[in-house]
Motif scaffolding. Structure first.
Motif, short mmCIF file in Angstrom:
data_model
loop_
_atom_site.label_atom_id
_atom_site.label_comp_id
_atom_site.label_asym_id
_atom_site.label_seq_id
_atom_site.Cartn_x
_atom_site.Cartn_y
_atom_site.Cartn_z
N SER A 148 3.91 7.60 -5.84
CA SER A 148 4.90 7.58 -5.13
C SER A 148 5.95 7.20 -5.94
O SER A 148 7.64 7.11 -5.56
CB SER A 148 5.05 7.67 -3.55
OG SER A 148 4.83 6.13 -3.63
N GLU B 127 0.89 -1.10 0.40
CA GLU B 127 0.01 -0.19 -0.16
C GLU B 127 0.65 0.92 -0.10
O GLU B 127 1.79 1.70 0.82
CB GLU B 127 -0.95 0.36 1.19
CG GLU B 127 -1.72 0.87 1.99
CD GLU B 127 -2.83 1.16 2.39
OE1 GLU B 127 -3.18 2.04 3.18
OE2 GLU B 127 -3.84 0.30 2.35
N VAL B 128 0.71 2.53 -1.04
CA VAL B 128 1.51 3.20 -0.93
C VAL B 128 0.78 4.30 -1.55
O VAL B 128 -0.11 4.36 -2.09
CB VAL B 128 2.85 2.60 -1.92
CG1 VAL B 128 3.89 2.12 -1.86
CG2 VAL B 128 2.27 2.43 -3.44
N PRO B 129 1.59 5.59 -0.97
CA PRO B 129 0.54 6.79 -1.61
C PRO B 129 0.59 6.25 -3.37
O PRO B 129 1.95 6.88 -3.64
CB PRO B 129 1.48 7.73 -1.39
CG PRO B 129 2.16 7.28 -0.17
CD PRO B 129 2.43 6.15 0.10
N LYS B 130 -0.64 7.38 -3.52
CA LYS B 130 -0.48 7.75 -5.18
C LYS B 130 0.28 8.19 -5.76
O LYS B 130 0.68 8.96 -4.88
CB LYS B 130 -1.25 7.73 -5.51
CG LYS B 130 -2.23 7.93 -7.40
CD LYS B 130 -3.56 8.29 -7.56
CE LYS B 130 -4.07 8.45 -9.11
NZ LYS B 130 -5.12 8.64 -9.59
#
Length: 64
Positions: free
Chosen positions: A29, A24-27
């Motif tokens: 990034s 789960e990563v920030p869009k």
């Protein structure tokens, strides 16, 4: 070892299934290619072993 390197790189592993990781990563990034580069690094004990990985980016996890 690849999972450890991913965590050291600040990537949040929220799950793993056999030889897959779910992140789960920030869009915007990081890219799938960046993550595959981390995964494809050989451990010291496996120098020269050909490694490859592939992935996809999406809003939801799905299994093909």
């Amino acid at each position: 070892e690849a999972m450890w390197r991913m965590e050291q790189a600040g990537l949040a592993i929220v799950g793993h299934v056999h030889d897959e990781v779910i992140l789960e990563v920030p869009k915007d990034s990081t890219t799938v290619d960046d993550i595959c580069t981390v995964m494809n690094q050989n451990p010291v004990w496996a120098d020269g072993l050909p490694l490859a990985s592939d992935g996809y980016s999406g809003v939801y996890y799905f299994k093909n």
